[in-house]
Design an enzyme around this catalytic site. Structure first.
Site, mmCIF file in Angstrom:
data_model
loop_
_atom_site.group_PDB
_atom_site.id
_atom_site.type_symbol
_atom_site.label_atom_id
_atom_site.label_comp_id
_atom_site.label_asym_id
_atom_site.label_seq_id
_atom_site.Cartn_x
_atom_site.Cartn_y
_atom_site.Cartn_z
ATOM 1 N N CYS A 151 -50.873 46.854 -4.041
ATOM 2 C CA CYS A 151 -49.950 45.862 -3.487
ATOM 3 C C CYS A 151 -48.925 45.434 -4.525
ATOM 4 O O CYS A 151 -47.745 45.732 -4.408
ATOM 5 C CB CYS A 151 -50.733 44.647 -3.009
ATOM 6 S SG CYS A 151 -52.077 45.087 -1.918
ATOM 7 N N LYS A 191 -43.345 38.446 2.389
ATOM 8 C CA LYS A 191 -44.541 39.133 1.876
ATOM 9 C C LYS A 191 -44.220 39.862 0.566
ATOM 10 O O LYS A 191 -44.966 39.787 -0.419
ATOM 11 C CB LYS A 191 -45.056 40.119 2.932
ATOM 12 C CG LYS A 191 -46.084 41.101 2.436
ATOM 13 C CD LYS A 191 -47.392 40.432 2.090
ATOM 14 C CE LYS A 191 -48.234 41.317 1.199
ATOM 15 N NZ LYS A 191 -49.630 41.011 1.195
HETATM 16 N N1 SAJ Z 1 -53.692 40.559 -13.096
HETATM 17 C C1 SAJ Z 1 -53.440 40.317 -14.444
HETATM 18 N N2 SAJ Z 1 -53.314 39.036 -14.861
HETATM 19 C C2 SAJ Z 1 -53.436 37.969 -14.009
HETATM 20 C C3 SAJ Z 1 -53.679 38.229 -12.623
HETATM 21 C C4 SAJ Z 1 -53.806 39.529 -12.198
HETATM 22 O O1 SAJ Z 1 -53.326 41.252 -15.241
HETATM 23 O O2 SAJ Z 1 -53.329 36.827 -14.478
HETATM 24 C C5 SAJ Z 1 -53.816 41.956 -12.610
HETATM 25 C C6 SAJ Z 1 -55.188 42.288 -12.007
HETATM 26 O O3 SAJ Z 1 -56.111 42.621 -13.008
HETATM 27 C C7 SAJ Z 1 -54.848 43.459 -11.100
HETATM 28 C C8 SAJ Z 1 -53.443 43.099 -10.608
HETATM 29 O O4 SAJ Z 1 -52.933 42.153 -11.522
HETATM 30 O O5 SAJ Z 1 -54.774 44.670 -11.837
HETATM 31 C C9 SAJ Z 1 -53.385 42.535 -9.193
HETATM 32 O O6 SAJ Z 1 -54.482 41.657 -8.961
HETATM 33 P P1 SAJ Z 1 -54.355 40.290 -8.133
HETATM 34 O O7 SAJ Z 1 -55.700 39.682 -8.074
HETATM 35 O O8 SAJ Z 1 -53.263 39.468 -8.704
HETATM 36 O O9 SAJ Z 1 -53.813 40.752 -6.707
HETATM 37 P P2 SAJ Z 1 -54.308 41.833 -5.607
HETATM 38 O O10 SAJ Z 1 -53.462 43.059 -5.786
HETATM 39 O O11 SAJ Z 1 -55.768 41.991 -5.568
HETATM 40 O O12 SAJ Z 1 -53.847 41.065 -4.263
HETATM 41 C C10 SAJ Z 1 -52.492 40.665 -4.103
HETATM 42 C C11 SAJ Z 1 -52.466 39.184 -3.678
HETATM 43 N N3 SAJ Z 1 -51.098 38.674 -3.778
HETATM 44 C C12 SAJ Z 1 -50.801 37.530 -4.433
HETATM 45 O O13 SAJ Z 1 -51.630 36.869 -5.017
HETATM 46 C C13 SAJ Z 1 -49.374 37.089 -4.392
HETATM 47 C C14 SAJ Z 1 -53.015 39.036 -2.264
HETATM 48 O O14 SAJ Z 1 -52.868 37.693 -1.819
HETATM 49 C C15 SAJ Z 1 -52.273 39.975 -1.304
HETATM 50 O O15 SAJ Z 1 -52.764 39.879 0.020
HETATM 51 C C16 SAJ Z 1 -52.486 41.394 -1.797
HETATM 52 O O16 SAJ Z 1 -51.890 41.498 -3.100
HETATM 53 C C17 SAJ Z 1 -51.806 42.342 -0.813
HETATM 54 O O17 SAJ Z 1 -52.529 42.972 -0.021
HETATM 55 O O18 SAJ Z 1 -50.575 42.404 -0.786
#
Ligand code: SAJ
Length: 407
Positions: free
Chosen positions: A263, A209
């Site tokens: 996360c 995880k």
């Molecule tokens: N972000 C970027 N650029 C990108 C993708 C995301 O700047 O290309 C930023 C987003 O704007 C945000 C942050 O990253 O600020 C995180 O967003 P996210 O959509 O990547 O992830 P979370 O935090 O909403 O959810 C993550 C997910 N993990 C993965 O994709 C590996 C989700 O599957 C998990 O269940 C969740 O963390 C968790 O609960 O751990």
């Protein structure tokens, strides 16, 4: 069918408790907050997630989901409480397992022989073993001897904004302290999970995880670092990534104002804490992503004159959610207000500003912000901002941290 007790009714515990209840299991949801318990028992929700209100209402109306502030006997106990970190005086991020410990200890009066105890909270390696030790210590204090307790770590992987879909459709990992525990956990989740469920040991599940979120953090850091390099070299980072991604084996993510949420910006630290000498890349990725908001603040301050009015478009931690916790957009808007700039915040998903901006910024509509601002900073690529064009922003300085405004 076995009964369940789910501890922690937040973003993970509430959907999980509710989906089990709608599959016919009797579920007691436990939360330390009396107001959360009251809200859920009346069939309403205290968090925002598409369709979660419908699921919780159905679960409560079926009579299978009840909430309380104290656990009760059940066949299965699921711990879904927060696992944040705290910053020690030397700057190191240390996992804060106090909520897991309190939840584990609180089970002692209620567990019975053969119960299954599942840790769902994202946790450092070894936490499931600690759950067992904490519960056993508490049982000893009560003079209770309970045989055959089973322990497993079954981390959630659901994406905020698509939680209900992913809860059912994502593959899962069940890591047992014993193979029998993992097997029992698989049987439980198979009642609603339509994807594959893989069995392993608890430590591997814990690290899997953390690895998933660290992988994403490192990849976002790569994109964010590229954006800094491009700013320095006068190259359009969006064009660069679009072209590089035409290579069949290159898939660069998108730069942004920083990484938010509870996360991805947290979990890699659990690996760094456990293996500081080895986790060099992970630590640097965290530092790159954490530094991005400061870079954006510097860009805005350089663009803004002394009496500039700055419109911050979006405060949420990512697109199309209302969650402002650990949001780089909030951090940036707050620093701009600290710097004495007039800040107009546009966040269509909330009705009130977060604490750090109350009395220091105005929450306004997009139209109002565009009419009044001399500098526009796009911080979140919400659908609500999708139609914005350069023509609408003529005469204003634009800092587009998401590259979403087009011609
Ligand atoms: N972000 C970027 N650029 C990108 C993708 C995301 O700047 O290309 C930023 C987003 O704007 C945000 C942050 O990253 O600020 C995180 O967003 P996210 O959509 O990547 O992830 P979370 O935090 O909403 O959810 C993550 C997910 N993990 C993965 O994709 C590996 C989700 O599957 C998990 O269940 C969740 O963390 C968790 O609960 O751990």
């Amino acid at each position: 069918m076995p009964s369940l007790c789910v501890l922690g009714l937040g973003y993970i515990g509430l959907p999980t408790a509710s989906i089990f209840a709608t599959k016919g299991r009797r579920v007691l949801g436990v939360d330390v907050s009396a107001s959360v318990v009251e809200t859920i028992n009346s069939g309403r929700i205290h968090i925002q997630e598409p369709d979660l209100d419908v699921l919780v209402r159905a679960a409560v109306q079926s009579g299978n989901l009840k909430a309380a502030t104290q656990p009760a006997p059940a066949d299965v106990f699921i711990l879904a409480v927060p696992t944040p970190f705290h910053v020690s005086p030397d700057g190191a991020r240390k996992p804060d397992l106090s909520f897991v410990e309190a939840a584990a200890r609180s089970l002692a009066p209620f567990v019975a022989a053969g119960n299954l105890i599942i840790l769902e909270s994202t946790s450092p390696v070894g936490t499931t073993e600690k759950v067992k030790a904490w519960l056993e210590a508490e049982l000893a204090k009560l003079g209770r001897k309970v045989d055959g307790l089973l322990y497993a770590h079954c981390p959630e992987r659901i994406l905020p904004g698509q939680m209900l879909k992913e809860l059912v459709a994502n593959d899962r990992i069940c890591g047992g302290l014993t193979p029998a525990a993992a097997e029992q956990a698989r049987g439980l989740y198979a009642s609603f999970c339509t994807a594959q469920i893989f069995l392993t040991d608890a430590r591997t599940a814990e690290l899997a995880k953390l690895t998933e979120n660290a992988f994403r953090d490192v990849n976002i850091a790569f994109a964010n670092e590229l954006s800094l390099i491009c700013d320095k070299l006068g190259v359009d980072v969006w064009e660069l990534i679009r072209l590089a991604n035409r290579h069949p084996r290159v898939k660069i993510l998108q730069p942004g104002p920083g990484v938010g949420g509870h996360c991805i910006a947290v979990d890699p630290w659990f690996i760094v804490d456990a293996a500081p000498a080895e986790a060099r890349l992970l630590r640097t990725a965290r530092e790159v992503n954490d530094s991005k908001p400061h870079h954006v603040v510097a860009q805005v301050r350089a663009a803004a004159g002394k009496d500039a009015v700055v419109a911050c478009l979006g405060l949420a931690f990512k697109a199309n959610v209302d969650d402002l916790r650990e949001s780089p957009a909030v951090e940036i808007a707050t620093h701009l207000a600290d710097a004495g700039l007039k800040v107009l915040a546009v966040e269509p998903h909330v009705t009130a500003l977060p604490k750090s901006l109350q009395g220091r910024a105005e929450l306004v509509s997009l139209a109002d912000a565009l009419a009044r601002a001399s500098v526009v900073v796009l911080l979140v690529d919400h659908r609500a901002f999708a139609g914005l064009t350069f023509a609408q922003l003529q005469g204003k300085k634009l800092i587009d941290t998401r590259g979403s405004i087009r011609g």
